[in-house]
Design a protein around this motif. Structure first.
Motif, PDB file in Angstrom:
ATOM      1  N   TYR A  40      44.139  45.600  35.872  1.00 29.57           N
ATOM      2  CA  TYR A  40      43.880  45.128  35.011  1.00 29.57           C
ATOM      3  C   TYR A  40      45.556  44.522  34.715  1.00 29.57           C
ATOM      4  O   TYR A  40      45.721  43.227  34.393  1.00 29.57           O
ATOM      5  N   ASP A  42      36.332  38.442  31.708  1.00 31.20           N
ATOM      6  CA  ASP A  42      34.883  38.676  32.416  1.00 31.20           C
ATOM      7  C   ASP A  42      34.565  39.280  33.233  1.00 31.20           C
ATOM      8  O   ASP A  42      35.067  40.509  33.576  1.00 31.20           O
ATOM      9  N   VAL A  80      32.987  39.967  37.024  1.00 31.87           N
ATOM     10  CA  VAL A  80      33.496  39.689  38.698  1.00 31.87           C
ATOM     11  C   VAL A  80      31.749  40.760  39.177  1.00 31.87           C
ATOM     12  O   VAL A  80      31.526  41.251  38.795  1.00 31.87           O
ATOM     13  N   LEU A  99      38.494  44.668  45.043  1.00 28.87           N
ATOM     14  CA  LEU A  99      37.171  44.025  44.640  1.00 28.87           C
ATOM     15  C   LEU A  99      36.371  43.450  46.074  1.00 28.87           C
ATOM     16  O   LEU A  99      35.218  42.658  45.827  1.00 28.87           O
ATOM     17  N   PHE A 121      37.243  41.830  34.286  1.00 28.49           N
ATOM     18  CA  PHE A 121      38.229  42.394  34.183  1.00 28.49           C
ATOM     19  C   PHE A 121      38.566  40.929  33.514  1.00 28.49           C
ATOM     20  O   PHE A 121      38.332  39.742  33.000  1.00 28.49           O
ATOM     21  N   ALA A 178      40.334  37.949  31.414  1.00 27.05           N
ATOM     22  CA  ALA A 178      40.163  37.059  32.237  1.00 27.05           C
ATOM     23  C   ALA A 178      40.859  36.037  32.457  1.00 27.05           C
ATOM     24  O   ALA A 178      40.525  35.500  33.892  1.00 27.05           O
ATOM     25  N   ASP A 179      42.616  36.503  33.105  1.00 25.96           N
ATOM     26  CA  ASP A 179      42.735  35.824  34.202  1.00 25.96           C
ATOM     27  C   ASP A 179      44.509  37.206  34.553  1.00 25.96           C
ATOM     28  O   ASP A 179      45.020  36.942  35.375  1.00 25.96           O
ATOM     29  N   HIS A 234      39.533  34.387  45.536  1.00 28.54           N
ATOM     30  CA  HIS A 234      38.612  35.433  46.555  1.00 28.54           C
ATOM     31  C   HIS A 234      37.112  35.232  47.190  1.00 28.54           C
ATOM     32  O   HIS A 234      36.130  34.780  46.390  1.00 28.54           O
ATOM     33  N   LEU A 278      33.401  36.117  45.998  1.00 24.03           N
ATOM     34  CA  LEU A 278      33.679  36.524  44.611  1.00 24.03           C
ATOM     35  C   LEU A 278      32.928  35.460  43.840  1.00 24.03           C
ATOM     36  O   LEU A 278      33.565  34.384  44.160  1.00 24.03           O
ATOM     37  N   ARG A 279      32.748  35.959  42.325  1.00 22.00           N
ATOM     38  CA  ARG A 279      32.135  35.014  41.010  1.00 22.00           C
ATOM     39  C   ARG A 279      32.947  35.447  39.621  1.00 22.00           C
ATOM     40  O   ARG A 279      32.626  36.625  39.597  1.00 22.00           O
ATOM     41  N   PHE A 280      33.788  34.720  39.247  1.00 18.88           N
ATOM     42  CA  PHE A 280      34.326  34.942  38.014  1.00 18.88           C
ATOM     43  C   PHE A 280      33.436  34.862  37.299  1.00 18.88           C
ATOM     44  O   PHE A 280      33.367  33.136  36.480  1.00 18.88           O
TER      45      PHE A 280
END
Length: 303
Positions: free
Chosen positions: A94, A159, A161, A220, A233, A235-236, A242, A245-247
Motif C-alpha cells: 500500500y 479502490d 482492483v 496484481l 488498494f 486510491a493512489d 497495468h 486490470l481495472r481500478f
C-alpha cells in the motif's frame, strides 16, 4: 521486567519469547533474575510451559508496565540529540512512503531515515528495543500494544482492483456490497491482514484466498489472471500502467484505510513534535482526516 510483562501478556513462555525475539531459556532466566532481585515469585509455571500470575505478580504488573513506558519515553527523548529520526514503515503493497514523502516536502523538519519492516509486530519489537524511533503503517483495530502510543495521520479512500475480465470491471464505481460474490485476494494468509478481513466480514465476502507476499507485481498478476478476483488498494497506491486490470472507486460507503504513526511510551516525545506537526499540516491541506459517517466506512468505528 520486559520479559515478565511479555510472559504476563501471553501466559505462555514460547509466545512471549517470540515477541521479544529471544529463546525461551533466555526469557526464563531473565524472569528468574527479576524474581531473585524482588525476593518474590511472580509467575507459577507448569510443565506445558503455560504460566499464571501469582498474587505478587498481579500487584507488580501494573507498575511494571508504567516503569517500562517511562523508560521507553526517556530513551525516545534522547532522539532530540541525534541528527535524524528513524521511521520504519510496513504495509508495503500500500506504499506508505507516499505519505511520508508528501509530509517531508517542506522546510524546518528533522532529517528522517526511513526503513522497511516486515510487518506490524516487527515494528513493535523494534520500538520496544529502541532500534527505531517511529513506525508508520496501519495499526490493527485492536489498538497499539501496551507501552506504545499511536496517532492516525491519514484516512485514505480505497479502490477495488479487478481483472479486466471480471463481470464488474466496466463499472464507473462500485458499492462494497457489489463485491459480495467475488473472490477476495489477500497478499498473505486470509485472516492475517486486519483491513481486508474487516472489509470481508462487514460486507459479507465469504470467498477469500491468500498466499505468500511476493511483492506488488506478482500480486496484481494473480488478480489480472483470475476473472473472479478482486482486492483493495488505497486510491493512489498503485501507479503506472497495468494492462488487464481495472481500478474502480468504492462508494456507498467508501472504505477508508487508516495510516498511523506509532511510538514507544504514552506521551509524545518533544523530539517528534516537528514531524507530528508536519503531518497535521499536511492532513489539513490535503484533507487527509476527513471521515463522514454517512458516506465512509472506517474499520473499528462500529459502523
Amino acid at each position: 521486567m520486559r520479559a515478565f510483562v511479555a510472559a504476563a501478556d501471553f501466559l505462555h513462555f514460547g509466545r512471549a519469547a517470540d515477541r521479544l525475539g529471544i529463546s525461551q531459556q533466555a526469557l526464563s532466566k531473565r524472569i528468574a533474575r527479576l524474581e531473585e532481585l524482588l525476593g518474590a515469585r511472580l509467575l507459577d509455571r507448569n510443565g506445558g510451559r503455560g504460566v499464571r500470575l501469582t498474587e505478587a505478580g498481579e500487584r507488580f504488573l501494573g507498575p511494571a508496565r508504567r516503569a517500562l513506558a517511562a523508560g521507553e519515553q526517556a530513551v525516545a527523548a534522547v532522539a532530540g540529540g541525534r541528527s535524524s529520526l528513524r521511521i520504519d514503515v510496513w504495509g508495503h503493497l500500500y506504499a506508505p512512503m507516499r505519505s511520508l514523502a508528501l509530509v517531508l516536502d517542506g522546510a524546518g523538519l528533522p532529517a528522517v531515515e526511513p526503513g522497511a519492516a516486515r510487518d506490524f509486530p516487527a515494528v513493535v519489537q523494534a520500538l520496544r528495543r529502541g532500534e527505531t524511533d517511529l513506525g508508520l503503517g496501519r495499526v490493527p483495530a485492536a489498538a497499539a500494544p501496551d507501552g506504545l502510543a499511536h496517532r492516525t495521520v491519514r484516512l485514505e479512500p480505497v479502490d477495488a482492483v479487478l481483472s479486466a475480465d471480471h463481470p464488474l470491471a466496466d463499472a464507473a464505481q462500485l458499492r462494497p456490497a457489489d463485491l459480495r460474490d467475488g473472490l477476495l485476494h489477500h497478499p498473505g494468509e486470509p485472516g492475517r491482514l486486519d483491513f481486508l478481513t474487516a472489509f470481508a466480514d462487514r460486507f459479507g465476502v465469504s470467498r477469500r484466498i491468500g498466499g505468500p507476499n511476493l511483492g506488488l507485481e506478482p500480486f496484481l498478476a494473480g488478480i489480472r489472471d483470475d476473472p473472479r478476483a478482486f482486492s483493495l488498494f488505497p486510491a493512489d497506491a498503485v501507479t503506472g500502467d497495468h494492462p488487464g486490470l481495472r481500478f474502480v472507486p468504492l462508494v456507498g460507503p467508501t472504505p477508508l484505510y487508516a495510516w498511523s504513526l506509532l511510538w514507544a511510551g504514552a506521551e509524545e516525545p518533544p523530539a517528534f513534535r516537528p514531524l507530528l506537526d508536519a503531518f497535521a499540516r499536511t492532513a489539513r491541506r490535503l484533507r487527509w482526516l476527513e471521515c463522514d459517517p454517512d458516506r465512509d466506512w472506517l474499520p473499528g468505528s462500529g459502523r
